[in-house]
Design an enzyme around this catalytic site. Structure first.
Site, mmCIF file in Angstrom:
data_model
loop_
_atom_site.group_PDB
_atom_site.id
_atom_site.type_symbol
_atom_site.label_atom_id
_atom_site.label_comp_id
_atom_site.label_asym_id
_atom_site.label_seq_id
_atom_site.Cartn_x
_atom_site.Cartn_y
_atom_site.Cartn_z
ATOM 1 N N ASP A 220 0.831 -1.198 0.000
ATOM 2 C CA ASP A 220 0.000 0.000 0.000
ATOM 3 C C ASP A 220 0.871 1.255 0.000
ATOM 4 O O ASP A 220 1.879 1.330 0.712
ATOM 5 C CB ASP A 220 -0.891 -0.020 1.244
ATOM 6 C CG ASP A 220 -1.893 1.105 1.285
ATOM 7 O OD1 ASP A 220 -2.758 1.148 0.393
ATOM 8 O OD2 ASP A 220 -1.809 1.944 2.206
ATOM 9 N N GLU A 282 1.566 -0.655 -5.088
ATOM 10 C CA GLU A 282 0.528 0.348 -5.327
ATOM 11 C C GLU A 282 1.254 1.693 -5.309
ATOM 12 O O GLU A 282 1.471 2.290 -4.260
ATOM 13 C CB GLU A 282 -0.559 0.330 -4.253
ATOM 14 C CG GLU A 282 -1.706 1.279 -4.619
ATOM 15 C CD GLU A 282 -2.280 2.068 -3.447
ATOM 16 O OE1 GLU A 282 -3.410 2.577 -3.580
ATOM 17 O OE2 GLU A 282 -1.610 2.187 -2.405
#
Length: 557
Positions: A220, A282
């Protein structure tokens, strides 16, 4: 940009491995399947539905966070990286899920959230108790405030969710103290990745889950871990997308060069395990050349191609982004990773129903301009068939195989995304793409769980999208996905080579794996190549076999 493509070779690069051509299915645990009827999806619910992924034809699943969390940001505020939140189950349930997936030939990728912890994490609790200048505070980014009383934030950075990116703490004596950085919600304090303890902690977290059998990690906010050392002011609007040109200054909080040293350390850990474990970035980074740095041979294996997700629905725009993406990843010997929807963006079945060239909304709600549902689904099916024909790997977001649109009429009082509150109710946020998915048209909560409970409301139209209304129905979106994924595997499209065909500026066409792929963006129907056999189409062709507007076909011959 070349609006009139000429033939040229583009490939996914020389690297081999299961991830280079995999179709990977994202599961948002809260909204996939609820086993106990409390209205929140859970790990046993996912395990019970694994056969759906096998039937669909994907290679792996990625699980959004299921760790202990106060749920300030739906689990992306992690309080303990080595356990499971009771709302999702137990560590034993996680082990059963991993084993169940493996027995079905599915790999499992889990989310890792290294940019920040929850404010409930034991480290942050210790930092508050220890006070300014302590080793405990050095694990995070604490600074004194500006002004004689220190009552102004250390810089002008804004939270991605809206409002200031700094919150002031109260010291043990009750007086106002330092400020801590949180690029997202105030319950998500950013870690200081210049601290060796932080680096060692996450190496250990990697090993914990690798030892339990996971096949990789989706990382993330992978581009946010390192901040510019001087924390200089940034006078531009705050966005998670770095959005810089390659020769222009980068925002001081995104895509700093120091992140790559971290991922080289992580890669060494993964490479020490058997079974081709992977790292997925990401990283909202542009241009493609900067993104490609994350997938160099000694760093990550994949990086989501968000420039592709954001590209306009026109032949020139699609040609340009596909070409740039393949060139950039080829240059570092990595595959390109395609994606159209996830838990952070408006579902592409709705996004593509908005006017071409308009802005990208952060959520859609009552009173907002509404997408054209039929047009959006038509384009979404065409976009998916186009994407699945490209060399590289592809990610699918749960429910897109059903053609699910955004829930664009959700009552505002039901919204839980912190963006809604922190933006002063100007950005509706991501709840609309996170609604529990429908399995059975006539069951409670459309088969999401055994009761009508659900953490976000489902719209009445969910019944028409339910899996049991589409399975075995020719032309349904579900059967289109199954067909495309089967043909993708049979023709080796993921590991293939793309060769552009001359097609004008209203049609996109290329060859890959012995198939010709054609997408019509123009107003007039166009013919398929003479003598070709249509093996897949995103919608019905005209009576004389021509390809209508907003339709993709795969043909052989």
């Amino acid at each position: 940009m070349n609006a009139n493509p000429t033939p040229q070779d583009r490939s996914a690069g020389p690297v081999t491995g299961w991830w280079t051509e995999a179709a990977i299915y994202q599961i948002y645990p809260r909204s996939f399947a609820d086993s106990d009827g409390d209205g929140i999806g859970d790990l046993p619910g996912i395990t019970a539905r694994l056969d759906h992924l096998v039937e669909l034809g994907v290679d792996a699943l990625w699980l959004s966070p299921f760790y202990p969390s106060p749920q300030a940001d739906a689990g992306y505020d992690v309080a303990d990286y080595r356990d499971v939140d009771p709302i999702f189950g137990t560590l034993a349930d996680a082990d059963k899920l991993i084993a169940g997936a493996r027995s079905r030939g599915l790999r499992v990728i889990v989310d890792l959230v290294p940019n920040h912890t929850s404010s409930a994490h034991r480290w942050f609790t210790a930092a508050l108790a220890a006070g300014a200048g302590s080793p405990e505070r050095d694990r995070y980014i604490f600074r004194d405030g500006l002004g004689p009383a220190g009552d102004r934030p250390p810089n002008d950075w804004q939270s991605v969710f809206g409002g200031p990116a700094w919150t002031r703490v109260t010291d043990a004596d009750g007086r106002p103290g330092q400020w801590y950085l949180h690029l997202f919600d105030s319950g998500q304090p950013d870690l200081n990745w210049d601290n060796p303890q932080v680096r060692e902690e996450f190496l250990d977290v990697l090993r914990f889950w690798l030892d339990r059998g996971v096949d990789g990690f989706r990382v993330d906010v992978a581009h946010g871990l390192i901040k510019q050392a001087d924390l200089a002011d940034w006078r531009e609007p705050q966005e998670i997308l770095s959005g810089n040109e390659i020769d222009k200054p980068r925002p001081p909080m995104w895509d700093q060069d120091g992140v790559h040293e971290i991922y080289r350390d992580w890669r060494r850990v993964l490479d020490s395990y058997d079974g081709e474990r992977i790292l997925v970035a990401e990283a909202w980074v542009e241009p493609a050349e900067r993104l490609a740095r994350y997938v160099r041979p000694d760093e990550m294996h994949q990086a989501f191609n968000f420039e592709y997700l954001l590209a306009s629905w026109t032949a020139p725009a699609q040609y340009a982004v596909i070409t740039r993406s393949l060139e950039a990843t080829d240059a570092v010997g990595a595959p390109t990773t395609w994606v159209l929807s996830n838990h952070d963006v408006v579902r592409h079945a709705s996004r593509l129903g908005l006017p071409v060239g308009g802005g990208r909304p952060n959520g859609i709600g009552i009173g907002d301009p509404q997408p054209d549902a039929a047009l959006g689904l038509r384009r979404a099916r065409a976009a998916t068939l186009l994407m699945l024909a490209l060399p590289g790997s592809a990610y699918l977001y749960q429910g897109e195989e059903l053609g699910l649109p955004e829930h664009t009429t959700m009552p505002d009082e039901a919204r839980q995304d912190p963006t809604w509150a922190r933006s002063g109710h100007t950005q509706r946020g991501r709840d609309g793409c996170r609604v529990p998915i429908p399995w059975e048209a006539d069951a409670p909560s459309y088969g999401f769980g055994p009761t009508d409970a659900r953490w976000l409301p489902q719209p009445p139209l969910w019944a028409e999208y339910a899996l049991d209304r589409q399975r075995g129905v020719p032309g349904s979106t579900y059967e289109l996905y199954r067909t495309a994924l089967r043909l993708r595997r049979e023709h080796g499209l993921g590991r293939g080579t793309l060769q552009w065909r001359e097609s004008g500026d209203e049609v996109l066409s290329f060859r890959n794996g012995g198939l010709t792929v054609l997408t019509n963006f123009g107003d007039a129907a166009v013919p398929v190549p003479a003598g070709a056999e249509v093996v897949a189409a995103s919608a019905t062709l005209t009576d004389d076999g021509r390809v209508p507007t907003d339709v993709t076909v795969w043909v052989r011959g």
